[in-house]
Design a protein around this motif. Structure first.
Motif, PDB file in Angstrom:
ATOM      1  N   UNK A   1       3.057  10.068  -9.918  1.00  0.00           N
ATOM      2  CA  UNK A   1       2.265  10.312 -11.120  1.00  0.00           C
ATOM      3  C   UNK A   1       1.589  11.661 -11.081  1.00  0.00           C
ATOM      4  N   UNK A   2       1.224  12.129  -9.915  1.00  0.00           N
ATOM      5  CA  UNK A   2       0.609  13.461  -9.814  1.00  0.00           C
ATOM      6  C   UNK A   2       1.589  14.522 -10.258  1.00  0.00           C
ATOM      7  N   UNK A   3       2.852  14.360  -9.807  1.00  0.00           N
ATOM      8  CA  UNK A   3       3.866  15.319 -10.229  1.00  0.00           C
ATOM      9  C   UNK A   3       4.089  15.245 -11.741  1.00  0.00           C
TER      10      UNK A   3
ATOM     11  N   UNK B   1       0.850  -1.202   0.000  1.00  0.00           N
ATOM     12  CA  UNK B   1       0.000   0.000   0.000  1.00  0.00           C
ATOM     13  C   UNK B   1       0.874   1.236   0.000  1.00  0.00           C
ATOM     14  N   UNK B   2       1.927   1.245   0.812  1.00  0.00           N
ATOM     15  CA  UNK B   2       2.828   2.403   0.865  1.00  0.00           C
ATOM     16  C   UNK B   2       3.478   2.655  -0.502  1.00  0.00           C
ATOM     17  N   UNK B   3       3.869   1.559  -1.115  1.00  0.00           N
ATOM     18  CA  UNK B   3       4.513   1.714  -2.450  1.00  0.00           C
ATOM     19  C   UNK B   3       3.522   2.278  -3.454  1.00  0.00           C
ATOM     20  N   UNK B   4       2.307   1.823  -3.419  1.00  0.00           N
ATOM     21  CA  UNK B   4       1.305   2.328  -4.358  1.00  0.00           C
ATOM     22  C   UNK B   4       1.058   3.790  -4.121  1.00  0.00           C
ATOM     23  N   UNK B   5       1.077   4.213  -2.831  1.00  0.00           N
ATOM     24  CA  UNK B   5       0.845   5.631  -2.529  1.00  0.00           C
ATOM     25  C   UNK B   5       1.960   6.478  -3.106  1.00  0.00           C
TER      26      UNK B   5
END
Length: 672
Positions: free
Chosen positions: A69-71, A59-63
């Motif tokens: 990706x937002x950047x 989960x941490x990696x996906x976050x």
């Protein structure tokens, strides 16, 4: 029971699954390595939290990935705005470029057209340069080729070779659609070639005027020039004619100088002239002929360097000239150029003037002397040089006509002199000498014949013929005198006429026997001598038979055959009567002791003693045969008479053998 059975089955399935797993699988190995890195111990707590920890980490990696990706999305928005701005600027640039293209398009088209025109001009310039370099010559080369002020050297021949190549290559230009250029170049090159040949022709004529043929190192450029000029057969032949005329004048002057010691312009030379040093007419003619022969040899050797050494090249050049000028070709398949034949003809033409002078001087010598021997020697000398010149210049040389005329002139003078001499001798003919020896006029003729035969033997005619040429001499110098001797012999009684004929013929035979070319005539004389000898043998035979008395018996036996009746009549013949037969026997005995001496005395005027002996021996042999004939008839008659007397028992008459006791054996011994 069922539960335990299921637990057992689950455990068994679990064990089977674990045992069937491959520890070589990368995923299993990676999982095991991860567990080993975390230092996880195989405890219940650890096994319980392991799944949670793993899910938490995922989960941490996906976050973190979503944040990244937002950047990226922000950056893409900024890039999109930048691209939009660039598109706007590009559209503006396109509009500016389209406007610029619309404004510069005419200039570009014009520049392109100029560039294409430039390339075409450059191509044409290259073609023009190549054309000029191949189909035209420079002004300097044109001057070398046509100007008479320029020498005929290697540059001239190179320029001529190039122009001839241009002329030949014009065929390529004539094969194009536009033939005007080819015709112009062909016309120009033809003019240049003709001018070059005219220059070469005049140059060769000038060189011929000063050409020293005595120098063995004749200018090589003259030989090369002749080979090149041969491509124009007309000019080449004209050059030969000019050369022949010049050489004829030079050789004529040289011959005149050799004769008189001075040239035609009365310039005295320091030489011994032939006319002053040759006092004998034969030597004078011989010296002139020797000079002509020596000059001919030198002339031929010198001209051979000009023509024979380049014969094949000249022949090929003339062939090329005839192909370019076919109207000059003669009819038939005659050879284009024979170097040796042309050389012989040219030398013959060079000697025309010499031949003219030689003929004048020689005929003057021939006509100014009445000596037949001298005329014949001159004829033989001329015949010798005629054969020499025939081998040197060929059998069809014009010079040989001169020798034929001179030889005929000398022979005419020889015949005329001999006929005058014969006419003078015939007026003095009277009777044969008392001793029946050859008359003086025959002795003189034989002395002359010896000289003429010796002259003929040393001439070329004796080696080239079988003696036919000497028959003319015999007909003029011998036959008339033999006819005179024959006429003298007709006035003599036998055996004097035959003795005189044999003496004359033997004298002639002794002279001619030394020469093979008179063998036929000697054989004829031997046959004639044999005829006269046979007459002398017959005369001697008759002398022996009449002197011995045997002729009476032979006449009596002439009608007696071998038959018995005929043989019985022999004793009845008058000649075989006892008294007559005894008289014949006595006459024979008186005759035999000196028979041969008396018979030889009849031929004492025959000068050849061997012939006298042979004639007498042959006559004696025939006499012995006649005696044997008479003896055989007498013995046969005696045998018949002896048989009849025995049968009739009458008194026997004396036998013929008793009355005529000589035997044939005794006769042969006494006459041997």
């Amino acid at each position: 029971m069922a539960a335990s059975l299921r637990g057992t089955n689950a455990l068994s399935a679990r064990i089977t699954s674990v045992l069937s797993a491959s520890y070589a699988d990368l995923d299993i190995r990676s999982a095991l390595e991860t567990l080993d890195d975390r230092d996880v111990r195989n405890t219940a707590e650890t096994r319980r939290r392991l799944r949670l920890d793993v899910q938490k980490e995922v989960i941490q990696c996906n976050g973190e990935i979503v944040t990244d990706f937002g950047e990226v999305a922000e950056q893409l928005k900024r890039i999109g705005s930048a691209i939009t701005s660039l598109n706007t600027f590009c559209d503006e640039m396109r509009s500016h470029i389209a406007a610029a293209n619309r404004e510069t398009e005419p200039a570009l088209e014009e520049a392109t057209s100029l560039i294409n025109n430039r390339k075409q001009v450059e191509t044409k310039q290259q073609i023009l340069t190549a054309f000029n370099s191949h189909f035209s010559i420079s002004e300097e080369e044109s001057t070398i080729l046509t100007s008479t002020a320029e020498p005929v050297d290697e540059d001239f021949f190179q320029a001529l070779t190039r122009v001839k190549k241009i002329h030949h290559d014009c065929q390529v230009l004539l094969g194009t659609e536009d033939q005007r250029l080819g015709l112009e170049v062909l016309e120009q090159s033809s003019k240049q070639i003709n001018a070059a040949y005219q220059k070469l022709y005049r140059w060769i004529q000038r060189e011929f005027k000063t050409l020293d043929l005595e120098n063995p190192q004749i200018n090589a450029s003259v030989r090369r020039s002749l080979r090149v000029l041969a491509e124009r057969p007309t000019l080449f032949q004209s050059c030969l004619d000019f050369f022949a005329e010049a050489r004829e004048n030079i050789l004529s002057d040289s011959f005149y100088a050799a004769l008189s010691g001075s040239t035609s312009d009365h310039q005295n030379l320091n030489i011994n002239p032939i006319e002053f040093q040759a006092h004998d007419p034969l030597r004078y003619v011989g010296d002139m002929l020797a000079w002509a022969h020596s000059t001919t040899v030198s002339e031929r050797e010198a001209l051979e360097v000009l023509f024979i050494s380049e014969g094949d090249e000249i022949k090929r050049s003339i062939q090329a000239g005839l192909e370019s000028e076919p109207w000059l070709r003669g009819e038939g398949d005659e050879e284009v150029f024979d170097g040796k034949k042309a050389l012989n003809q040219l030398v013959s033409r060079d000697l025309t003037g010499v031949a003219r002078l030689l003929r004048q001087r020689t005929e003057q010598v021939i006509q100014s002397h009445d000596d037949a021997t001298l005329a014949y020697k001159i004829a033989n000398l001329i015949g010798f040089y005629k054969s020499t010149f025939a081998r040197l210049l060929g059998a069809d040389s014009e010079v040989l006509e001169l020798f034929n005329n001179l030889e005929n002139s000398a022979m005419r003078q020889f015949r005329a002199s001999m006929r005058d001499h014969i006419a003078a001798v015939q007026s003095d003919l009277a009777v044969a000498p008392a001793d029946l020896s050859p008359p003086d006029f025959l002795e003189e003729a034989l002395q002359m014949l010896k000289v003429l035969a010796k002259s003929y033997d040393t001439s070329a005619a004796a080696a080239e013929s079988s003696g036919d040429g000497f028959q003319v001499v015999l007909a003029e110098t011998l036959d008339p005198f033999l006819s005179g001797c024959e006429n003298l012999g007709k006035g003599l009684q036998a055996p004097g006429c035959d003795i005189f004929a044999i003496n004359c013929l033997l004298a002639v035979k002794d002279v001619l026997s030394s020469y093979t070319f008179s063998a036929d005539r000697v054989r004829e004389m031997v046959d004639t001598i044999n005829e006269h000898t046979a007459k002398l043998v017959e005369y001697q035979h008759q002398y022996l038979t009449y002197t011995s008395g045997l002729s009476t018996l032979l006449e009596a036996l002439s009608g007696i055959s071998d038959s018995t009746d005929s043989l019985k009549t022999i004793p009845e013949q008058t000649a075989f009567k006892p008294d007559a037969l005894v008289n014949v026997s006595q006459q024979l005995d008186e005759f035999l002791p000196s028979a041969l001496i008396d018979a030889a005395e009849n031929l004492k005027q025959l000068q050849n003693r061997k012939t006298v002996q042979e004639i007498t021996e042959e006559a004696a042999g025939r006499f012995c045969e006649d005696f044997e004939f008479v003896e055989s008839k007498m013995l046969a008659a005696d045998d018949l008479l002896y048989k009849e007397s025995e049968e009739d028992e009458e008194e026997q008459s004396p036998a013929l053998r008793d009355l005529f006791p000589r035997t044939s054996g005794e006769i042969r011994v006494l006459l041997s």
